[in-house]
Design a protein around this motif. Structure first.
Motif, short mmCIF file in Angstrom:
data_model
loop_
_atom_site.label_atom_id
_atom_site.label_comp_id
_atom_site.label_asym_id
_atom_site.label_seq_id
_atom_site.Cartn_x
_atom_site.Cartn_y
_atom_site.Cartn_z
N ALA A 126 0.85 -1.19 0.00
CA ALA A 126 0.00 0.00 0.00
C ALA A 126 0.89 1.24 0.00
CB ALA A 126 -0.92 0.01 1.23
N ALA A 144 0.15 -0.95 -7.10
CA ALA A 144 -0.62 -0.61 -5.90
C ALA A 144 -1.59 -1.73 -5.56
CB ALA A 144 -1.38 0.70 -6.11
N LEU A 145 -1.66 -2.10 -4.29
CA LEU A 145 -2.54 -3.12 -3.71
C LEU A 145 -2.15 -4.54 -4.13
CD1 LEU A 145 -6.00 -1.33 -4.06
CD2 LEU A 145 -4.13 -0.89 -2.46
N THR A 205 -2.85 -7.84 -8.71
CA THR A 205 -3.79 -6.75 -8.42
C THR A 205 -4.78 -6.68 -9.57
OG1 THR A 205 -3.95 -4.42 -7.76
CG2 THR A 205 -2.26 -4.97 -9.40
N GLN A 265 -1.72 1.52 -13.72
CA GLN A 265 -2.23 2.46 -12.71
C GLN A 265 -1.58 3.83 -12.84
OE1 GLN A 265 -0.99 0.25 -9.36
NE2 GLN A 265 -2.76 -1.12 -9.33
N GLU A 289 -1.90 7.06 -6.19
CA GLU A 289 -1.70 7.25 -4.75
C GLU A 289 -2.63 6.30 -3.99
OE1 GLU A 289 -2.55 11.36 -4.19
OE2 GLU A 289 -0.53 12.01 -4.78
N VAL A 290 -2.10 5.73 -2.93
CA VAL A 290 -2.85 4.76 -2.13
C VAL A 290 -3.38 5.42 -0.87
CG1 VAL A 290 -2.75 2.56 -0.89
CG2 VAL A 290 -1.48 2.85 -3.04
N THR A 291 -4.61 5.08 -0.51
CA THR A 291 -5.20 5.53 0.76
C THR A 291 -5.48 4.31 1.62
OG1 THR A 291 -6.24 7.46 -0.26
CG2 THR A 291 -7.14 6.72 1.85
N ALA A 309 -7.67 -0.87 1.64
CA ALA A 309 -6.97 0.25 1.02
C ALA A 309 -7.49 0.46 -0.39
CB ALA A 309 -5.46 -0.01 1.00
N SER A 310 -7.29 1.65 -0.92
CA SER A 310 -7.71 1.96 -2.29
C SER A 310 -6.63 2.80 -2.96
CB SER A 310 -9.04 2.72 -2.30
OG SER A 310 -8.89 3.99 -1.68
N HIS A 311 -6.72 2.90 -4.29
CA HIS A 311 -5.80 3.81 -5.00
C HIS A 311 -6.59 4.57 -6.05
CE1 HIS A 311 -5.40 1.89 -9.02
NE2 HIS A 311 -5.56 0.74 -8.38
N ARG A 318 -10.73 -0.37 -4.81
CA ARG A 318 -10.55 -0.57 -3.37
C ARG A 318 -10.43 -2.06 -3.10
NH1 ARG A 318 -14.24 2.53 1.18
NH2 ARG A 318 -13.44 1.51 3.06
#
Length: 659
Positions: free
Chosen positions: A372, A384-385, A422, A430, A445-447, A462-464, A477
């Motif tokens: 993440a 990401a993820l 992913t 991405q 960007e990952v949250t 988590a999400s991006h 997500r």
């Protein structure tokens, strides 16, 4: 001339090396013999594993590949240290003659560049032997080789004067052209400058070289090492390599009476935890971003433990030949004794690095490394993820690795989103790919929304936003739930946005996995049975189930992928691909049930998976807004242990054992 150890100590170390590392003795002698006649086999290049003839007086610019790395690595002169070890072992003057011949031919062929601008000379991708990184590494190879052969009667004063003059010119070059301190290159520039400033202690500029190098090493450490101890390029390979880059100048300064500040040491020690977290149960390291799946991590940690004189750190690693050459035979034997009886505790507990975005879920049977994290710069991948998962010492889902830095389709493939575990939307990465060492904008960007860890499970949410730049934007997500008391892995991928899109969810399997796509026995899910070659104490197989939201029509296919454990080497692997078209919103839930060890007849059986979108209100500036949130309910059974019921939604996680 001052160094880590004296020439006499290096001669003693050769005896210890011969006793403790007989296999390595043969390898070093073979390499030294080949290099004596101008043949080189260069790691980390697209000619890795091949012996390439450069001539008795080597052509230092000859490159049989299209890979810039080949010229760079050739001109780091790592082989000069092999000449030195071979000479210590045999006393054969051939190695000294080759050392001198290679140094002289290099000086003759590669004059100091004088016609380039400052910006051109500090560019981190500048081709040729005078890139700052090569200079910083080459001077270290020169000093190491000389120190191991300085007692040779063939090491005449005329050569030594020429060699020292070139060494000083290269040190001056490093002191005048300063690279960006936010990347690992600058660390190696100053690692080399500090060594020359220490070795040529009588040179008029040596005090300046040492001061500049020490100050910039401290600046690099400050700029590169994040609050949780991770090097800011967020690449496991370069993080662990940075232990050496920062640690060896510290040890050289300590040995020569010019110690670095205590704060430098504390920052260095903070890096160990992440290096240890990257070691999988099979002893290899995770290959995220531009990394290989090497087994070098414990040796680096052991060396740092010795440099810091901290047994607790050293015991996490191992005592290696690098420690022997850097500290001498006496200290090596002393550390071997200090490590005797020490039990390397295999960490089977979850560890997190939330500042950087890495989460390592672990128990006695499982290891899951979840990404993440931000991109991390040029060495990052569009992943990401993504995650790696091992169960009972077997790699189930793995990273593809890096394979090459050479621009082209293979570089683009290994950095792509689809080369990772992913979800890819509309076949796009991405983050837009530009070139081998450059990403476009916007960068994904990952949250992190939730992280939970308890005795029964680890859970991340988590999400991006990598696909929100599309004309019809989509947010991906992901929920990942890893069971501990009962082993299972649940992945929930939730796409939300506008428009019609194609998604592909990929799982990159180990090379020995044999996969059969089946019709689910309960008719509501896609199902695949994965079998592995039988090995003692390792999982024999796994069942995977896919269920989507009502109306979804996911398709499951097998395709070929690639994995690279070492730069320049790759092998084909099976990839499970689940794909579908969707409009605005969809959820795919994937359940993985390991089938136990080879002789285990008791296996978990899935009873049902229900995936629903539950309408709820979210507070927005303009007032409440109705949205649909996933809720996943599932149950599976094992005759001996009973039933396990799981519910996951935005409010929380429930894992309950029944009967």
């Amino acid at each position: 001339m001052r160094f880590y150890v004296t020439n006499a100590e290096l001669q003693e170390a050769a005896n210890v090396f011969e006793f403790h590392y007989p296999t390595r003795v043969a390898e070093v002698l073979e390499k030294a013999d080949q290099c004596c006649v101008g043949k080189f086999s260069l790691p980390y290049t697209m000619a890795a594993g091949e012996w390439i003839d450069h001539g008795l007086r080597p052509d230092w610019l000859y490159n049989p590949t299209d890979d810039l790395e080949y010229t760079w690595i050739l001109n780091r002169h790592w082989h000069l240290r092999d000449f030195g070890i071979a000479y210590l072992l045999t006393g054969d003057e051939r190695y000294v003659a080759a050392f001198k011949r290679h140094i002289v031919s290099w000086i003759e062929q590669n004059p100091l560049p004088t016609s380039l601008t400052y910006e051109q000379l500090v560019y981190f991708q500048r081709p040729g032997p005078w890139r700052l990184l090569e200079v910083g590494l080459r001077v270290q190879s020169w000093v190491w080789g000389y120190m191991m052969m300085s007692h040779s009667p063939s090491m005449d004063s005329i050569f030594v004067e020429m060699w020292q003059d070139s060494l000083a010119k290269q040190a001056t070059f490093l002191s005048r052209f300063l690279g960006e301190t936010s990347i690992n290159h600058a660390t190696m520039h100053m690692q080399g400058l500090y060594m020359v400033g220490t070795f040529l202690a009588e040179h008029a500029d040596a005090p300046y070289w040492r001061q500049l190098a020490q100050e910039r090493l401290m600046l690099c450490l400050h700029d590169q090492i994040r609050a949780d101890g991770i090097q800011n390029e967020l690449t496991p390979h370069y993080h662990t390599a940075s232990l050496d880059m920062f640690g060896t100048p510290y040890w050289l300064a300590k040995q020569t009476g010019r110690p670095f500040p205590g704060s430098y040491l504390e920052k260095l020690k903070s890096m160990v935890a992440f290096s240890m977290a990257t070691i999988r149960p099979d002893g290899k390291s995770v290959a995220l971003s531009d990394s290989d799946s090497g087994t070098h991590v414990r040796a680096k940690v052991g060396l740092i433990g010795a440099i810091c004189d901290e047994v607790a750190i050293a015991q996490q690693g191992e005592i290696s030949e690098e420690l022997l050459w850097m500290m001498g035979g006496e200290r090596f034997v002393s550390w071997m004794k200090r490590m005797e009886g020490a039990q390397t505790s295999e960490q089977a507990t979850t560890v997190t690095f939330p500042e950087s975005g890495y989460f390592v879920m672990r128990d006695v049977q499982q290891y899951l490394f979840f990404d993440a994290a931000p991109m991390g710069g040029a060495h990052g991948h569009a992943d990401a993820l993504h995650f790696e998962w091992m169960f009972q010492d077997r790699l189930i889902f793995g990273d593809s690795g890096r394979y090459t830095y050479q621009e082209g389709e293979w570089r683009r493939y290994f950095k792509s989103t689809s080369a990772h575990n992913t979800v890819t939307i509309d076949g796009l990465d991405q983050t837009p790919y530009v070139s081998t060492q450059q990403w476009g904008v916007p960068e994904a960007e990952v949250t992190l929304h939730r992280w939970e860890s308890c005795e029964a499970y680890d859970f991340i949410d988590a999400s991006h936003n990598g696909y929100t730049h599309l004309k019809d934007s989509i947010t991906h997500r992901r929920w990942v739930l890893m069971g501990k008391k009962q082993s299972f892995l649940l992945i929930v991928d939730w796409m939300e946005g506008v428009g019609t899109h194609h998604l592909e969810q990929t799982f990159h399997l180990s090379g020995d996995a044999q996969t059969e796509i089946q019709q689910s026995r309960n008719g509501s899910a896609l199902e695949a049975l994965i079998a592995f070659d039988e090995e003692e104490d390792k999982v024999s197989g796994m069942r995977m189930y896919w269920v989507g939201t009502v109306g979804a029509n996911p398709q499951l296919v097998m395709k070929e992928g690639w994995r690279s454990d070492d730069y320049g080497m790759k092998e084909g692997i099976p990839v499970l691909s689940c794909h579908q078209l969707f409009t605005d919103q969809t959820v795919i839930t994937t359940l993985c049930l390991p089938q136990g060890k080879a002789n285990d007849s008791e296996v978990w059986e899935m009873e049902y998976i229900n995936v629903n979108l539950v309408e709820t209100d979210r507070h927005h500036i303009g007032g409440p807004q109705s949205v649909h949130i996933p809720r996943v309910d599932l149950q599976f059974t094992k005759s001996v242990d009973g039933q396990l019921a799981i519910t996951v939604d935005e409010r929380g996680v429930s894992v309950k054992m029944k009967g």
